[in-house]
Design a protein around this motif. Structure first.
Motif, mmCIF file in Angstrom:
data_model
loop_
_atom_site.group_PDB
_atom_site.id
_atom_site.type_symbol
_atom_site.label_atom_id
_atom_site.label_comp_id
_atom_site.label_asym_id
_atom_site.label_seq_id
_atom_site.Cartn_x
_atom_site.Cartn_y
_atom_site.Cartn_z
ATOM 1 N N THR A 265 123.503 38.866 37.925
ATOM 2 C CA THR A 265 122.670 37.684 37.732
ATOM 3 C C THR A 265 121.468 37.772 38.669
ATOM 4 O O THR A 265 121.428 38.614 39.574
ATOM 5 C CB THR A 265 123.451 36.399 38.054
ATOM 6 N N GLN A 266 120.504 36.860 38.481
ATOM 7 C CA GLN A 266 119.337 36.797 39.367
ATOM 8 C C GLN A 266 119.768 36.583 40.820
ATOM 9 O O GLN A 266 119.206 37.174 41.743
ATOM 10 C CB GLN A 266 118.411 35.657 38.919
ATOM 11 N N GLU A 270 118.903 38.999 44.055
ATOM 12 C CA GLU A 270 118.237 38.531 45.277
ATOM 13 C C GLU A 270 119.053 38.842 46.534
ATOM 14 O O GLU A 270 118.496 39.069 47.604
ATOM 15 C CB GLU A 270 117.970 37.025 45.162
ATOM 16 N N GLN A 278 113.367 44.818 44.147
ATOM 17 C CA GLN A 278 113.177 43.749 43.160
ATOM 18 C C GLN A 278 111.949 44.016 42.291
ATOM 19 O O GLN A 278 111.939 43.717 41.091
ATOM 20 C CB GLN A 278 113.067 42.391 43.867
ATOM 21 N N GLU A 282 111.849 44.552 38.251
ATOM 22 C CA GLU A 282 110.897 43.901 37.335
ATOM 23 C C GLU A 282 110.206 44.924 36.444
ATOM 24 O O GLU A 282 109.974 44.680 35.250
ATOM 25 C CB GLU A 282 109.848 43.099 38.128
ATOM 26 N N TYR A 301 121.721 40.443 33.702
ATOM 27 C CA TYR A 301 120.855 41.577 33.384
ATOM 28 C C TYR A 301 121.718 42.818 33.271
ATOM 29 O O TYR A 301 122.551 43.092 34.145
ATOM 30 C CB TYR A 301 119.785 41.755 34.471
#
Length: 304
Positions: A265-266, A270, A278, A282, A301
């Protein structure tokens, strides 16, 4: 009667939730889990202190009038909500008044093999079942189940329920240090969950003061345990408290390798990836080497 309704509570996974407690007076449960935040209590097969359907429905009506922006009505209990003897009738009445609000029940799954329980649970929009153990020895030691509760019947009941249920089925696995974090327990859970194929699996650990002296595992340990589950399973690491891990530098290849083992997950990204990593993440997303997949309100993701 006011303590039947509690909240609202904001949840990352379920949105804004209003709780409905089917046992507000005392703990009534067929488990006495070592990690439970409620005081220890003798396990029971059924409730001996029972509210009327009318009392609960009146409280729900009032709660919905006071809080008109609720995403979900969460049926739970000081203990196990499926021990409530009129659950089937209750959910019929709630469904008449809930409008667009979703219904969710949080159950320990101990009664899921019973046809009347399955019939009631079919009427909920979402069902969250706990499964800390896939072996009887672990169930007795960690969940301290009532006499006669058998893990194989739980597993068979969940499979039967999943066959007919059309809503969202979430399974929660709560990991407790030295009790169900052993490789053989995780292997047994993995084999079973591959058969069950729930909508989502929430992998967590203790985050409230437990009744007994048992310990949580760290986020790093949860992450390592998550890698022992098959990468095809929609597994969400639900606990990030006590995160001592420092973010690391990942190459493009390492990012893809990590996501091939376990979709993240996001929040995971992080925690795990430093700023440069990161940016690489992207770029991979932009180049469609990674894709987002939403599962029951949680965005993962994964490698394409």
């Amino acid at each position: 009667m006011n303590n039947i309704i509690f909240g609202p509570i904001h949840s990352r996974r379920f949105g804004k939730s209003l709780g409905v407690d089917l046992s507000p007076g005392k703990k009534q449960c067929n488990f006495d889990c070592l990690y439970c935040e409620l005081d220890p209590a003798k396990t029971m097969r059924g409730q001996d202190e029972v509210l009327s359907v009318g009392q609960i429905v009146d409280a729900v009506k009032k709660g919905l009038q006071e809080h008109q922006d609720i995403d979900v009505l969460t049926v739970t209990a000081n203990g196990e909500p499926t021990l409530y003897p009129y659950l089937n009738e209750l959910i019929d009445e709630i469904n008449k008044i809930k409008g667009s609000t979703k219904t969710l029940i949080l159950s320990n799954a101990a009664t899921i093999d019973e046809p009347n329980v399955q019939e009631a649970l079919m009427k909920f929009d979402e069902v969250k079942l706990s499964l800390d153990c896939a072996t009887q020895k672990c169930l007795k030691k960690l969940d301290r189940s009532h006499e006669g509760i058998d893990v194989e019947r739980i597993k068979a009941g969940m499979l039967e329920f999943k066959k007919h249920y059309r809503g969202e089925l979430v399974v929660e696995v709560l990991v407790v240090k030295t009790l169900n974090d052993k490789p053989e327990e995780i292997t047994a859970l993995n084999e079973y969950l591959l058969k069950l194929q729930p909508t989502r699996i929430d992998l967590g650990t203790i985050d409230r003061p437990p009744a007994f002296d048992v310990k949580p595992v760290s986020y790093e340990e949860l992450l390592a345990i998550s890698h022992r589950f098959d990468a095809s399973l929609p597994l969400y690491i639900a606990s990030r408290k006590k995160t001592d891990i420092s973010s690391s530098c990942y190459t493009y290849e390492e990012i893809l390798e990590t996501l091939s083992k376990r979709p993240l997950t996001q929040e995971d990204i992080e925690v795990l990836f430093d700023k440069e990593s990161q940016k690489r993440f992207e770029n991979l997303l932009h180049k469609h080497k990674i894709r987002p997949v939403e599962t029951n309100g949680v965005k993962f993701y994964k490698k394409v």
